[in-house]
Design an enzyme around this catalytic site. Structure first.
Site, PDB file in Angstrom:
ATOM      1  N   SER A  16       0.916  -1.130   0.043  1.00 11.45           N
ATOM      2  CA  SER A  16      -0.197   0.031   0.045  1.00 11.45           C
ATOM      3  C   SER A  16       0.818   1.417  -0.090  1.00 11.45           C
ATOM      4  O   SER A  16       0.635   2.269  -0.633  1.00 11.45           O
ATOM      5  CB  SER A  16      -0.726   0.280   1.338  1.00 11.45           C
ATOM      6  OG  SER A  16      -1.874  -0.882   0.981  1.00 11.45           O
ATOM      7  N   THR A  35     -12.022  -0.983  -1.039  1.00  8.84           N
ATOM      8  CA  THR A  35     -13.188  -1.805  -1.108  1.00  8.84           C
ATOM      9  C   THR A  35     -13.360  -2.621   0.068  1.00  8.84           C
ATOM     10  O   THR A  35     -14.229  -3.669   0.161  1.00  8.84           O
ATOM     11  CB  THR A  35     -12.550  -3.109  -2.219  1.00  8.84           C
ATOM     12  OG1 THR A  35     -11.124  -3.393  -1.607  1.00  8.84           O
ATOM     13  CG2 THR A  35     -12.143  -2.619  -3.590  1.00  8.84           C
ATOM     14  N   ALA A  36     -13.068  -2.223   1.088  1.00  8.63           N
ATOM     15  CA  ALA A  36     -13.165  -2.812   2.511  1.00  8.63           C
ATOM     16  C   ALA A  36     -14.618  -2.957   3.109  1.00  8.63           C
ATOM     17  O   ALA A  36     -15.267  -1.634   2.772  1.00  8.63           O
ATOM     18  CB  ALA A  36     -12.232  -2.316   3.472  1.00  8.63           C
ATOM     19  N   HIS A  50      -4.756   4.055   7.382  1.00  8.47           N
ATOM     20  CA  HIS A  50      -4.428   4.264   6.026  1.00  8.47           C
ATOM     21  C   HIS A  50      -5.132   5.563   5.327  1.00  8.47           C
ATOM     22  O   HIS A  50      -4.572   6.235   4.638  1.00  8.47           O
ATOM     23  CB  HIS A  50      -5.178   2.972   4.917  1.00  8.47           C
ATOM     24  CG  HIS A  50      -4.430   1.982   4.759  1.00  8.47           C
ATOM     25  ND1 HIS A  50      -3.445   1.971   3.847  1.00  8.47           N
ATOM     26  CD2 HIS A  50      -4.428   0.714   5.145  1.00  8.47           C
ATOM     27  CE1 HIS A  50      -2.863   0.684   3.917  1.00  8.47           C
ATOM     28  NE2 HIS A  50      -3.582  -0.129   4.623  1.00  8.47           N
ATOM     29  N   LYS A  51      -6.249   5.990   6.114  1.00  6.98           N
ATOM     30  CA  LYS A  51      -6.624   7.306   5.747  1.00  6.98           C
ATOM     31  C   LYS A  51      -5.878   8.369   6.197  1.00  6.98           C
ATOM     32  O   LYS A  51      -5.667   9.509   5.332  1.00  6.98           O
ATOM     33  CB  LYS A  51      -8.207   7.354   6.324  1.00  6.98           C
ATOM     34  CG  LYS A  51      -9.099   6.750   5.395  1.00  6.98           C
ATOM     35  CD  LYS A  51     -10.521   7.053   6.440  1.00  6.98           C
ATOM     36  CE  LYS A  51     -11.748   6.027   5.725  1.00  6.98           C
ATOM     37  NZ  LYS A  51     -12.886   6.490   6.484  1.00  6.98           N
ATOM     38  N   ASP A  53      -2.687   8.194   6.546  1.00  4.80           N
ATOM     39  CA  ASP A  53      -1.343   8.278   5.600  1.00  4.80           C
ATOM     40  C   ASP A  53      -1.575   9.021   4.352  1.00  4.80           C
ATOM     41  O   ASP A  53      -0.435   9.519   3.554  1.00  4.80           O
ATOM     42  CB  ASP A  53      -0.955   6.599   5.402  1.00  4.80           C
ATOM     43  CG  ASP A  53      -0.347   6.007   6.338  1.00  4.80           C
ATOM     44  OD1 ASP A  53       0.006   6.831   7.404  1.00  4.80           O
ATOM     45  OD2 ASP A  53      -0.351   4.788   6.432  1.00  4.80           O
ATOM     46  N   ARG A  54      -2.707   9.321   4.121  1.00  9.09           N
ATOM     47  CA  ARG A  54      -2.878   9.948   2.817  1.00  9.09           C
ATOM     48  C   ARG A  54      -3.271  11.581   2.975  1.00  9.09           C
ATOM     49  O   ARG A  54      -4.055  11.865   3.852  1.00  9.09           O
ATOM     50  CB  ARG A  54      -4.406   9.417   1.997  1.00  9.09           C
ATOM     51  CG  ARG A  54      -4.147   8.029   1.485  1.00  9.09           C
ATOM     52  CD  ARG A  54      -5.214   7.500   0.488  1.00  9.09           C
ATOM     53  NE  ARG A  54      -6.584   7.551   1.209  1.00  9.09           N
ATOM     54  CZ  ARG A  54      -6.990   6.537   1.778  1.00  9.09           C
ATOM     55  NH1 ARG A  54      -6.371   5.715   2.037  1.00  9.09           N
ATOM     56  NH2 ARG A  54      -8.084   6.528   2.368  1.00  9.09           N
ATOM     57  N   GLU A  62     -15.502   4.801  -1.943  1.00  7.02           N
ATOM     58  CA  GLU A  62     -15.674   3.390  -1.358  1.00  7.02           C
ATOM     59  C   GLU A  62     -16.744   2.430  -2.149  1.00  7.02           C
ATOM     60  O   GLU A  62     -17.947   2.884  -2.204  1.00  7.02           O
ATOM     61  CB  GLU A  62     -16.378   3.574   0.136  1.00  7.02           C
ATOM     62  CG  GLU A  62     -15.482   4.370   1.070  1.00  7.02           C
ATOM     63  CD  GLU A  62     -15.955   4.805   2.507  1.00  7.02           C
ATOM     64  OE1 GLU A  62     -17.027   4.419   2.890  1.00  7.02           O
ATOM     65  OE2 GLU A  62     -14.949   5.237   3.230  1.00  7.02           O
TER      66      GLU A  62
END
Length: 169
Positions: A16, A35-36, A50-51, A53-54, A62
């Site tokens: 990722s 896609t989770a 993850h969010k 990190d962006r 989504e």
């Protein structure tokens, strides 16, 4: 048709992070296709990480199953990840591998008909511990077959090994 960059590897191999960096190099306004399905609190924490990190330049979409319905023409799209997407399809199809594989291939084929760059993250489940139960073995087979399918259509394939990208194709 989409340009496909397929990034695969084991859990915590850096897939990722590498995919995100690549998307940011290719676009000032990349799209993150999540896609989770959030199954529990631990998974929610992973999604939140993850969010965080962006940066703000990212647009997040989504979609758990029907990824082909999204309008992505001209975009750079990070699809994270095929494993979670397949999990949703497998669950909807009551763990029927053949039905799930057919549905996934059909949806994938429709998805890549648009003209965009798809940076696709997936897990190499077959490189880890042999699954201990039948359901897990069925899913590992499904994942392996879908990875092979996507890789066969990809313009580039990268295997992540301990944070190091190894170009396969």
């Amino acid at each position: 048709m989409a340009e496909i960059i397929f990034i695969t590897g084991g859990q915590r191999s850096g897939k990722s992070r590498y995919a995100q960096s690549l998307a940011e190099q290719l676009s000032d306004a990349p799209v993150y296709l999540a896609t989770a399905h959030i199954w529990d609190d631990d998974f929610q924490k992973r999604v939140d990480r993850h969010k965080s990190d962006r940066g703000e330049q990212w647009t997040t979409l989504e979609e758990e199953v029907n990824i082909s319905k999204l309008e992505l023409t001209g975009k750079v799209v990070l699809v994270d990840c095929i494993t979670l997407w397949l999990t949703n399809i497998f669950y909807q199809n009551n763990s029927d591998v053949d039905l799930s594989l057919a549905q996934a291939k059909n949806e994938w084929n429709a998805f890549i008909q648009q003209y965009f760059t798809a940076i696709v993250v997936s897990n190499e489940l077959g490189m880890g511990v042999h699954p201990e139960n039948e359901l897990a073995r069925k899913f590992a087979d499904l994942q392996g077959w879908m990875n092979q399918y996507i890789a066969s259509l990809a313009n580039e394939v990268v295997l992540m090994v301990s944070g190091i990208p190894v170009k396969i194709k």
